[in-house]
Design a protein around this motif. Structure first.
Motif, PDB file in Angstrom:
ATOM      1  N   UNK A 225       0.806  -1.212   0.000  1.00 13.05           N
ATOM      2  CA  UNK A 225       0.000   0.000   0.000  1.00 13.05           C
ATOM      3  C   UNK A 225       0.840   1.262   0.000  1.00 13.05           C
ATOM      4  N   UNK A 226       1.894   1.283   0.825  1.00 14.56           N
ATOM      5  CA  UNK A 226       2.768   2.454   0.871  1.00 14.56           C
ATOM      6  C   UNK A 226       3.523   2.648  -0.434  1.00 14.56           C
ATOM      7  N   UNK A 232       3.056   5.686  -6.788  1.00 10.27           N
ATOM      8  CA  UNK A 232       1.878   5.894  -7.631  1.00 10.27           C
ATOM      9  C   UNK A 232       1.292   7.281  -7.465  1.00 10.27           C
ATOM     10  N   UNK A 233       1.238   7.780  -6.219  1.00  9.10           N
ATOM     11  CA  UNK A 233       0.706   9.118  -5.994  1.00  9.10           C
ATOM     12  C   UNK A 233       1.545  10.187  -6.663  1.00  9.10           C
ATOM     13  N   UNK A 234       2.851  10.049  -6.576  1.00 10.39           N
ATOM     14  CA  UNK A 234       3.744  11.006  -7.226  1.00 10.39           C
ATOM     15  C   UNK A 234       3.560  10.968  -8.743  1.00 10.39           C
ATOM     16  N   UNK A 235       3.497   9.760  -9.303  1.00 10.42           N
ATOM     17  CA  UNK A 235       3.312   9.631 -10.762  1.00 10.42           C
ATOM     18  C   UNK A 235       2.007  10.283 -11.190  1.00 10.42           C
ATOM     19  N   UNK A 236       0.942  10.091 -10.417  1.00  8.10           N
ATOM     20  CA  UNK A 236      -0.353  10.662 -10.763  1.00  8.10           C
ATOM     21  C   UNK A 236      -0.280  12.182 -10.817  1.00  8.10           C
ATOM     22  N   UNK A 237       0.363  12.786  -9.815  1.00 15.20           N
ATOM     23  CA  UNK A 237       0.465  14.245  -9.790  1.00 15.20           C
ATOM     24  C   UNK A 237       1.373  14.743 -10.907  1.00 15.20           C
ATOM     25  N   UNK A 238       2.472  14.051 -11.110  1.00 17.27           N
ATOM     26  CA  UNK A 238       3.465  14.541 -12.057  1.00 17.27           C
ATOM     27  C   UNK A 238       3.058  14.355 -13.518  1.00 17.27           C
ATOM     28  N   UNK A 239       2.426  13.255 -13.843  1.00 13.64           N
ATOM     29  CA  UNK A 239       2.167  12.965 -15.258  1.00 13.64           C
ATOM     30  C   UNK A 239       0.710  13.160 -15.666  1.00 13.64           C
ATOM     31  N   UNK A 240      -0.243  12.343 -15.228  1.00 10.38           N
ATOM     32  CA  UNK A 240      -1.627  12.604 -15.649  1.00 10.38           C
ATOM     33  C   UNK A 240      -2.121  14.001 -15.282  1.00 10.38           C
ATOM     34  N   UNK A 241      -1.722  14.503 -14.109  1.00  6.06           N
ATOM     35  CA  UNK A 241      -2.179  15.822 -13.676  1.00  6.06           C
ATOM     36  C   UNK A 241      -1.252  16.957 -14.123  1.00  6.06           C
ATOM     37  N   UNK A 306       6.344  11.561  -0.502  1.00  3.08           N
ATOM     38  CA  UNK A 306       6.090  10.493  -1.469  1.00  3.08           C
ATOM     39  C   UNK A 306       7.265   9.507  -1.517  1.00  3.08           C
ATOM     40  N   UNK A 307       8.494  10.045  -1.505  1.00  3.11           N
ATOM     41  CA  UNK A 307       9.653   9.136  -1.509  1.00  3.11           C
ATOM     42  C   UNK A 307       9.692   8.317  -0.227  1.00  3.11           C
ATOM     43  N   UNK A 308       9.414   8.945   0.917  1.00  3.74           N
ATOM     44  CA  UNK A 308       9.441   8.223   2.185  1.00  3.74           C
ATOM     45  C   UNK A 308       8.437   7.077   2.160  1.00  3.74           C
ATOM     46  N   UNK A 309       7.205   7.355   1.720  1.00  2.00           N
ATOM     47  CA  UNK A 309       6.184   6.308   1.671  1.00  2.00           C
ATOM     48  C   UNK A 309       6.611   5.159   0.765  1.00  2.00           C
ATOM     49  N   UNK A 310       7.107   5.487  -0.423  1.00  2.00           N
ATOM     50  CA  UNK A 310       7.523   4.441  -1.346  1.00  2.00           C
ATOM     51  C   UNK A 310       8.697   3.640  -0.844  1.00  2.00           C
ATOM     52  N   UNK A 311       9.681   4.314  -0.213  1.00  2.00           N
ATOM     53  CA  UNK A 311      10.870   3.614   0.275  1.00  2.00           C
ATOM     54  C   UNK A 311      10.554   2.750   1.492  1.00  2.00           C
TER      55      UNK A 311
END
Length: 419
Positions: A225-226, A232-241, A306-311
């Motif tokens: 989940x993290x 995934x959250x970072x990708x959503x903000x950076x690319x689709x949005x 976002x990096x902390x959650x993913x790592x």
């Protein structure tokens, strides 16, 4: 009973919990963290078994995540050393505090000595010493409280760092691994405002029963989940949005002057995205402070939420995978667990060897990585079989025990208060 207590964590106290077998899966994960740093420090050109693109992908995969995993496992080790699910109190706590203070000082000094070798490596050991000091007041906390603190640091730390650094003005990148308290807290390669989230998360996990199936399933589910939330959250903000397009436009406008305008031409947007992705991938512990959009990054060493959650998610998945594999494969993993049981020795040794070879991440030296890894596995296996604890681990243990006994002399027959 094994030759060593779990994670060198026998407190040396009459009423301390009985010495326990090392958790092989934790040692395996620790070895993977160190070997991941091998990959980062030697560069993609040191990989001989993979083609260029795959080697570069491996190098990219290990960047940032290896040091985060190392910090996470350091926190886990602190929990194992301090009683696992039963936090220390009384004389046990005081003796452990003395041991960890000695360890922190030695790690800081060792990190400084390694910096003098002038390798192209941001040595993490001085930061580690500081993390241990920051963790000392938290040794009595249980898993839930530690997890809550980890979440708090992960959510607040990057934003607070951004605001403080913005008020301070651009400090530039650190020359050397660490040069000041400000580097340790905010501006260094491994700033506490980011990395204490990893340490605290590891401490929380170390308070759990890692042999229980339900705990492993929960850790794996949380990790997945993290990982999805962070990357995934970072990708959503950076690319689709379109965050990366806006950030690129702001950077161009800041450099050339004028308003920040996202180009309509798809080809031009593609060029700017590629350029901006390179900037995002070349951060050194914290994001610039000229735009809040940097905080949406999840790239290695960006130091964002976002990096902390993913790592942390990646660390949880690696740990649970190693725990399962250690149970299934047992002795087959002995070389890996041997290397992980003396991770400090292996880490210091590989930096010394890089200095001796004058190696760089830019070198085209196929199979250098494989030679480093195989050598570490062989030497650690032989050393552990013949002598037990790694040399640096042995020295730290002896110094820490002596400091603990000096500060809190043993009282035969005395009982610690259990918190």
């Amino acid at each position: 009973m094994s030759q060593q207590a779990v994670d060198d964590g026998d407190i040396g106290q009459e009423s301390a919990p009985p010495r326990a077998e090392r958790i092989a899966g934790v040692d395996a994960a620790r070895a993977l963290a160190v070997f991941g740093m091998f990959t980062v420090h030697l560069g993609a050109g040191a990989v001989g078994l993979l083609d260029g693109d795959t080697a570069e992908a491996l190098h990219q995969l290990t960047r940032g995540r290896s040091s985060a995993l190392f910090a996470f496992l350091a926190g886990l080790s602190l929990a194992l050393m301090s009683g696992r699910g039963t936090p220390p109190s009384g004389d046990r706590l005081h003796r452990l505090t003395a041991r960890l203070l000695v360890r922190a000082v030695v790690l800081a000094l060792l990190g400084g000595l390694l910096d003098l070798l002038n390798t192209p490596i941001a040595v993490i050991l001085a930061y580690y010493g500081g993390f241990f000091v920051l963790a000392l007041p938290l040794l009595r906390l249980r898993a839930a409280a530690l997890a809550a603190l980890a979440v708090g640091v992960g959510l607040v730390g990057p934003q607070l760092s951004f605001a403080v650094r913005a008020a301070m003005g651009d400090q530039g990148y650190v020359e050397g691994s660490i040069a000041s308290v400000g580097d340790f807290l905010l501006t260094g390669y491994y700033p506490a405002c980011t990395f204490m989230a990893f340490v605290l998360a590891g401490m929380a996990v170390g308070r759990l029963d890692l042999r229980a199936l339900r705990v492993r399933l929960a850790l794996a589910g949380t990790g997945l989940g993290l990982l999805l939330l962070g990357y995934g959250g970072s990708w959503l903000i950076m690319y689709p949005l379109g965050g990366i397009d806006r950030l690129a436009a702001e950077q161009v406008a800041d450099y050339y002057g004028g308003a920040a305008v996202v180009p309509d031409d798809p080809a031009m947007r593609g060029v700017l995205r590629e350029w901006m992705a390179e900037q995002l991938n070349s951060l050194h512990g914290a994001v610039p402070t000229d735009s809040p959009l940097w905080l949406a990054a999840a790239s290695p060493h960006s130091g964002t939420t976002f990096e902390i959650a993913g790592a942390v998610g990646t660390a949880l998945l690696v740990l649970t995978g190693c725990l399962v594999l250690a149970d299934l494969l047992g002795p087959v993993l002995y070389p890996l667990t041997a290397a992980g049981s003396m991770a400090l020795t292996v880490y210091v040794g590989h930096i010394a060897m890089i200095a001796w070879l004058a190696a760089s991440t830019e070198d085209a030296a196929p199979f250098r990585l494989e030679m480093f890894v195989v050598s570490a596995l062989l030497l650690a296996s032989v050393w552990r079989a013949l002598l037990g604890r790694g040399p640096l681990e042995w020295a730290l243990g002896r110094l820490g025990t002596a400091a603990g006994d000096l500060l809190v002399p043993r009282r035969p027959g005395a009982e610690d208060a259990r918190g």
